[in-house]
Scaffold this motif. Sequence first.
Motif, short mmCIF file in Angstrom:
data_model
loop_
_atom_site.label_atom_id
_atom_site.label_comp_id
_atom_site.label_asym_id
_atom_site.label_seq_id
_atom_site.Cartn_x
_atom_site.Cartn_y
_atom_site.Cartn_z
N ASN A 142 -3.52 29.10 -36.01
CA ASN A 142 -2.17 29.63 -36.05
C ASN A 142 -1.24 28.99 -35.02
O ASN A 142 -0.16 29.51 -34.75
CB ASN A 142 -2.19 31.14 -35.83
CG ASN A 142 -2.49 31.90 -37.10
OD1 ASN A 142 -3.63 31.90 -37.57
ND2 ASN A 142 -1.49 32.54 -37.68
N ALA A 143 -1.63 27.84 -34.48
CA ALA A 143 -0.83 27.20 -33.44
C ALA A 143 0.63 26.95 -33.86
O ALA A 143 1.55 27.20 -33.07
CB ALA A 143 -1.48 25.89 -33.00
N PRO A 144 0.90 26.47 -35.09
CA PRO A 144 2.31 26.23 -35.45
C PRO A 144 3.15 27.50 -35.49
O PRO A 144 4.38 27.44 -35.41
CB PRO A 144 2.21 25.59 -36.85
CG PRO A 144 0.83 25.02 -36.91
CD PRO A 144 -0.02 25.97 -36.14
N LEU A 157 3.41 17.75 -31.49
CA LEU A 157 4.20 18.40 -30.43
C LEU A 157 4.37 17.47 -29.23
O LEU A 157 5.47 17.30 -28.70
CB LEU A 157 3.49 19.67 -29.96
CG LEU A 157 3.83 21.01 -30.58
CD1 LEU A 157 3.01 22.10 -29.92
CD2 LEU A 157 5.31 21.33 -30.46
N ARG A 158 3.26 16.88 -28.81
CA ARG A 158 3.29 16.04 -27.62
C ARG A 158 4.14 14.78 -27.85
O ARG A 158 4.97 14.42 -27.01
CB ARG A 158 1.86 15.65 -27.23
CG ARG A 158 1.76 14.92 -25.89
CD ARG A 158 0.32 14.70 -25.50
NE ARG A 158 -0.38 15.96 -25.24
CZ ARG A 158 -1.29 16.50 -26.04
NH1 ARG A 158 -1.63 15.88 -27.16
NH2 ARG A 158 -1.87 17.64 -25.73
N THR A 189 11.86 22.54 -35.29
CA THR A 189 12.49 21.31 -34.80
C THR A 189 11.69 20.08 -35.26
O THR A 189 12.28 19.05 -35.64
CB THR A 189 12.60 21.35 -33.26
OG1 THR A 189 13.40 22.48 -32.89
CG2 THR A 189 13.24 20.08 -32.71
N LEU A 190 10.36 20.17 -35.24
CA LEU A 190 9.54 19.06 -35.76
C LEU A 190 9.83 18.82 -37.24
O LEU A 190 9.91 17.66 -37.69
CB LEU A 190 8.05 19.39 -35.57
CG LEU A 190 7.51 19.40 -34.15
CD1 LEU A 190 6.07 19.91 -34.14
CD2 LEU A 190 7.57 18.01 -33.51
N VAL A 191 10.01 19.89 -38.01
CA VAL A 191 10.32 19.75 -39.43
C VAL A 191 11.69 19.11 -39.61
O VAL A 191 11.87 18.21 -40.45
CB VAL A 191 10.27 21.13 -40.13
CG1 VAL A 191 10.83 21.04 -41.55
CG2 VAL A 191 8.84 21.66 -40.17
N MET A 192 12.67 19.53 -38.82
CA MET A 192 14.02 19.00 -38.98
C MET A 192 14.11 17.54 -38.54
O MET A 192 14.97 16.78 -39.03
CB MET A 192 15.02 19.86 -38.21
CG MET A 192 15.16 21.28 -38.79
SD MET A 192 15.56 21.34 -40.55
CE MET A 192 17.24 20.70 -40.51
N GLN A 193 13.23 17.09 -37.65
CA GLN A 193 13.16 15.66 -37.36
C GLN A 193 12.76 14.88 -38.60
O GLN A 193 13.29 13.79 -38.87
CB GLN A 193 12.14 15.41 -36.23
CG GLN A 193 12.60 15.85 -34.86
CD GLN A 193 11.52 15.70 -33.80
OE1 GLN A 193 10.32 15.83 -34.10
NE2 GLN A 193 11.91 15.43 -32.57
N LEU A 194 11.84 15.45 -39.39
CA LEU A 194 11.43 14.81 -40.64
C LEU A 194 12.58 14.81 -41.65
O LEU A 194 12.75 13.85 -42.42
CB LEU A 194 10.22 15.53 -41.22
CG LEU A 194 8.93 15.40 -40.40
CD1 LEU A 194 7.88 16.40 -40.87
CD2 LEU A 194 8.38 13.97 -40.49
N VAL A 195 13.38 15.88 -41.64
CA VAL A 195 14.57 15.91 -42.50
C VAL A 195 15.55 14.81 -42.08
O VAL A 195 16.10 14.08 -42.91
CB VAL A 195 15.24 17.30 -42.43
CG1 VAL A 195 16.57 17.30 -43.19
CG2 VAL A 195 14.31 18.36 -43.01
N LEU A 219 2.64 20.66 -42.95
CA LEU A 219 3.60 19.68 -43.46
C LEU A 219 3.84 18.58 -42.42
O LEU A 219 3.82 17.38 -42.74
CB LEU A 219 4.91 20.38 -43.81
CG LEU A 219 6.12 19.49 -44.12
CD1 LEU A 219 5.92 18.74 -45.42
CD2 LEU A 219 7.40 20.34 -44.17
N VAL A 220 4.05 18.99 -41.17
CA VAL A 220 4.27 18.03 -40.08
C VAL A 220 3.04 17.14 -39.91
O VAL A 220 3.15 15.91 -39.76
CB VAL A 220 4.63 18.77 -38.77
CG1 VAL A 220 4.67 17.80 -37.60
CG2 VAL A 220 5.96 19.50 -38.92
N GLU A 221 1.86 17.74 -39.92
CA GLU A 221 0.63 16.97 -39.74
C GLU A 221 0.49 15.90 -40.82
O GLU A 221 0.14 14.74 -40.53
CB GLU A 221 -0.59 17.90 -39.82
CG GLU A 221 -0.76 18.81 -38.63
CD GLU A 221 -2.08 19.57 -38.68
OE1 GLU A 221 -2.60 19.92 -37.60
OE2 GLU A 221 -2.60 19.81 -39.79
#
Length: 462
Positions: free
Chosen positions: A229-231, A179-180, A71-77, A166-168
């Motif tokens: 490995n958190a993501p 996340l937060r 979901t975090l990745v798709m926000q970037l999309v 990628l998100v970072e």
Amino acid sequence: MAALVEIEKWLAEAVPGAIERYDVPGAAWAVLAGGEVVDGAAGVLSKATMVEATADSVFQIGSITKLWTATLVMQLVDEGKVDLDVPIRTYLPEFQIADESAAARITTRQLLCHTAGFEGDIFTDTGRGDDCVEKFVRELRGVAQLFPPGEQFSYNNAGYCVLGRLVEVLRNSPYDECLRDHLITPLGLTHTAPGPYEAILYRAAVGHIETEPGAGYHPAPVWSLVRSNAPAGSSLAMRPRDLLTFAQLHLNDGKAADGTQVLAPGTAGRMHDRQVELPDLGLMGTSWGLGFERFENGDALIIGHDGGTIGQSAFLRILPEAGVAVALLTNGGDVVSLYREVAGHVLEQLAGVHLPALPEPPTKPERIDASRYVGTYEADVLEMTVGQDEDGRIWLVQKPKGVFEELGGQVERKELLPYGENSLIPVDADRGMHLPHVFLGDDGHGHALYLHIGRAVRRAGA
């Protein structure tokens, strides 16, 4: 159809007896229907402390975290910062694996739907600092490519760590802060903990493991897997109600409860759509979307994900058409049997949908020539050797390696029976299920190239 209040009553009455039957120390649940949520808990958070599990207790959700990362990745999309179909190196030029040609071609879409093709069960501990995911990705440079990118599905934890990086990079913040800032806060979650330092503020469940079969479940020696490995799901914990608030985001076309558009209209639906088919693996879905596991069961589509960490197991099931979802979080024992009893009843009563049947070994097995399957298949965390004795019986010896061995994994020997085309199935159930072992490909000498158990494990030396 049963009313939600009847489901609430049934859960409160049925689960305490079920967790005792299935040797589950503690469980918490939540059910969503008609926009309303009911929740509850039973048992204890730890056999060492005997602290009672409550609806507000936090359990690790394991690999359900991958839905949050996706979901975090798709926000970037949505924001135009990521194109799913260009190489990931467009955004992470430092990404390397052993196969340079594959590294240059792997895309964000392939990482999201587990078709990138490199060895995925990598759990390198790169420390607890905010740079741990960055360091982890750097350590992938020697990881083997199992098959060409996009060729088939093979569950890949390491690939989701790459997505976390990628998100970072594009958010210029550590994964936990992303996340937060972009999910936990916009969704108004109050009992969600990215790691142990936040989880300790709540009633937190401890995982329970068996050090050897039949020895009983005892508190695990450590609380979580490594932060790097958190993501992929090593440490995110929450109460079931918070997990269903996330599920509502995906049922409400990307909108939070207060109307905030967390995902662009239509994006959630695209995440749920089929991207890749799976072999017949029993408990896992029939296909995969952009992060989401898909169970195509007749006319009904169930989406969701499972999660497992050190002695904790989590289940999330969503029926998009019915607007129904159920979350079950546990801390040891025969969790599959508990999940099927709880989720099976809830989905049947609220939506008239039955869970797909689990695979069972044949009652009258045939003797086959297993020479195509015989051999050793090896991954970073395990080695599996298939053999056939003079009586024609087929045996699998599974040896843990690396982090799995360090966590107390034991050598297991089990008998396998023929099960459908190119598949074998264990005689004995493991935690409530018989997992099919699917043999795919050809090594050029008439032998299977991969033993597929959700991960494609490559024949040693091939």
